[in-house]
Write a protein that holds these residues in place. Structure first.
Motif, short mmCIF file in Angstrom:
data_model
loop_
_atom_site.label_atom_id
_atom_site.label_comp_id
_atom_site.label_asym_id
_atom_site.label_seq_id
_atom_site.Cartn_x
_atom_site.Cartn_y
_atom_site.Cartn_z
N GLY A 97 -15.75 9.01 4.14
CA GLY A 97 -14.70 8.44 3.31
C GLY A 97 -14.45 6.98 3.64
O GLY A 97 -13.79 6.27 2.90
N SER A 98 -14.97 6.53 4.77
CA SER A 98 -14.79 5.19 5.34
C SER A 98 -13.35 4.70 5.37
O SER A 98 -13.05 3.57 4.99
N GLY A 99 -12.47 5.56 5.86
CA GLY A 99 -11.09 5.18 6.13
C GLY A 99 -11.03 4.04 7.13
O GLY A 99 -10.07 3.26 7.13
N VAL A 100 -12.08 3.91 7.94
CA VAL A 100 -12.12 2.89 8.98
C VAL A 100 -12.03 1.49 8.37
O VAL A 100 -11.51 0.56 8.99
N LEU A 101 -12.49 1.32 7.13
CA LEU A 101 -12.34 0.03 6.44
C LEU A 101 -11.18 0.03 5.45
O LEU A 101 -10.59 -1.01 5.18
N LYS A 102 -10.89 1.21 4.89
CA LYS A 102 -9.83 1.27 3.87
C LYS A 102 -8.46 1.07 4.48
O LYS A 102 -7.61 0.38 3.92
N ILE A 103 -8.24 1.69 5.63
CA ILE A 103 -6.91 1.63 6.25
C ILE A 103 -6.53 0.19 6.61
O ILE A 103 -5.44 -0.26 6.25
N PRO A 104 -7.43 -0.59 7.29
CA PRO A 104 -7.04 -1.99 7.56
C PRO A 104 -6.82 -2.78 6.27
O PRO A 104 -5.91 -3.62 6.21
N ALA A 105 -7.64 -2.51 5.25
CA ALA A 105 -7.47 -3.23 3.99
C ALA A 105 -6.09 -2.98 3.41
O ALA A 105 -5.42 -3.89 2.91
N MET A 106 -5.64 -1.73 3.50
CA MET A 106 -4.37 -1.37 2.87
C MET A 106 -3.19 -1.77 3.73
O MET A 106 -2.18 -2.25 3.22
N ASP A 107 -3.31 -1.56 5.04
CA ASP A 107 -2.19 -1.88 5.93
C ASP A 107 -2.00 -3.38 6.10
O ASP A 107 -0.89 -3.89 6.00
N THR A 108 -3.11 -4.08 6.37
CA THR A 108 -2.95 -5.48 6.75
C THR A 108 -3.18 -6.47 5.61
O THR A 108 -2.52 -7.49 5.55
N ALA A 109 -4.10 -6.18 4.68
CA ALA A 109 -4.29 -7.12 3.57
C ALA A 109 -3.23 -6.90 2.50
O ALA A 109 -2.48 -7.79 2.15
N LEU B 240 0.85 -2.56 2.54
CA LEU B 240 1.51 -1.39 1.97
C LEU B 240 2.25 -0.62 3.04
O LEU B 240 1.85 -0.63 4.20
N PRO B 241 3.29 0.11 2.66
CA PRO B 241 3.90 1.03 3.62
C PRO B 241 2.86 2.08 4.03
O PRO B 241 2.03 2.49 3.21
N LEU B 242 2.87 2.51 5.30
CA LEU B 242 1.83 3.39 5.83
C LEU B 242 1.62 4.66 5.01
O LEU B 242 0.50 5.06 4.75
#
Lengths: 90, 285
Positions: free
Chosen positions: B180-192, B195-197
């Motif tokens: 699912g590559s959350g490893v790249l999606k999560i930083p994109a969503m949290d830091t770029a 968004l709220p977690l």
């Protein structure tokens, strides 16, 4: 009070829920009957669920005269279809 | 077809997906190494895993949608980038040597371990939306109800272009490795996007299915998906996703996270060794 989920969220939830049950049932039946084709149909249904979900969004945005929404949904669908067809051939 | 092998595959994917769900991530990153360990060829493992990633995304989407944590409009926009990335990934798999596939996987496992160690910080943007930014033009800003307080919290979507670039990369990795590559999606969503977690987790989970469908469809038509392997793996991950989401709230996650970091590190080592042709566990095939 939590806001009531709007129609689109609810529709998408139901589509994915019903689809997951149906696909799981097919895969389970296929495995127990040792019938590879039934398993493959179930897997195919799993794969098509997210695509159906984008189609539902495209329809909802078109009906709601949401130009940006419909255009983006249409583009995502185009990428997926082209990708699947070209990827399968390549 | 259901023999002990099917049951073993079901069990492995159930465990991977439950643990993943408890930590709020998809289990794909665990499923592929687990499958190669029991002797499944890596490309078959990736094709089976990508189906299971779709299955667990679909299985866990409904409650998140009903509670309106998922920003479906934002998901759709980001999917432009992830699906394009997935299509690129499908073409990449053609010429990437298998040994390199193992090594790329090891790197992603290490990156995931590092991400598990760093706490996600709530950095939701509180500044007012400006009329010219993409989030406003495409009407992506939203609000959600904080379950613990019942208060409705509004949020603004920031820096869409840089998030799109990360999402493209996430799509490539997803198709290439069957995760699912959350490893790249999560930083994109949290830091770029800031968004709220809770919104970023729900939206990321929702997007994973569409991203994976682009590559899974191609693998399906190519005949790369083996029903005897993908079938039990998909079922295991549906059950695991539902179970993991329930346990997510119950289990105190600190010790679990540490255990998980260790597991990811060991899997990275194992994948690296396999990349160099060394099999720790006697491969059955």
């Amino acid at each position: 009070m939590s806001p009531a989920p709007d129609g689109l969220h609810r529709t998408l939830a139901s589509v994915l829920e019903v689809g997951t049950w149906l696909a799981s049932a097919l895969v389970t039946a296929g495995l127990f009957l040792s019938h590879a084709t039934v398993v493959l149909v179930g897997i195919g249904l799993f794969i098509s669920l997210p695509i159906v979900r984008v189609v539902v969004m495209f329809a909802a945005f078109t009906r709601g005269r949401d130009g940006w929404g419909a255009a983006i949904a249409g583009l995502v669908l185009t990428i997926i279809v082209l990708g699947v067809v070209l990827g399968a051939a390549g | 077809m259901t023999g002990p092998h099917g049951v073993l595959l079901f069990g492995l994917s159930l465990a991977a997906s439950t643990i993943g769900g408890m930590l709020g991530m998809a289990g794909g990153v665990l499923i592929v190494p687990a499958l190669t360990m029991v002797g499944v060829e890596i490309r078959t493992a990736i094709a089976a895993s990508i189906v299971s990633v779709i299955a667990s995304s679909c299985a866990s989407a409904a409650p998140l949608l009903r509670s309106r944590l998922t920003n479906v409009r934002l998901a759709l926009v980001l999917e432009l980038a992830t699906t394009l990335g997935a299509v690129s990934g499908v073409f990449l798999t053609g010429w990437l040597p298998t040994s390199l596939l193992f090594l790329v996987f090891a790197v992603v496992l290490l990156a995931s371990a590092k991400q598990m160690l760093t706490r996600r910080v709530e950095a939701a943007s509180v500044a007012k939306a400006t009329p010219a930014e993409w989030g406003t033009v495409l009407r992506l800003h939203g609000s959600y109800v904080e379950p613990s307080t019942g208060a409705e919290i509004g949020y603004v979507v920031r820096r869409l272009p840089s998030a799109m670039a990360l999402m493209y990369a996430a799509g490539v990795i997803s198709a290439l490795l069957g995760i699912g590559s959350g490893v790249l999606k999560i930083p994109a969503m949290d830091t770029a996007l800031r968004l709220p977690l809770k919104v970023s987790s729900a939206t990321s989970n929702f997007m994973i299915g569409v991203t994976a469908a682009a590559s899974a469809g191609a693998y399906f038509l190519r005949g790369d998906i083996e029903p005897a392997i993908a079938g039990p793996v998909a079922l295991g991950s549906v059950v695991g996703a539902l179970l993991g989401a329930r346990l997510f709230v119950v289990v105190s996650s600190e010790r679990l996270r540490m255990l998980f970091v260790v597991v990811l590190g060991l899997l990275a080592l194992q994948m690296t060794l396999q990349g160099f042709g060394i099999h720790l566990f006697g491969a059955m095939s």
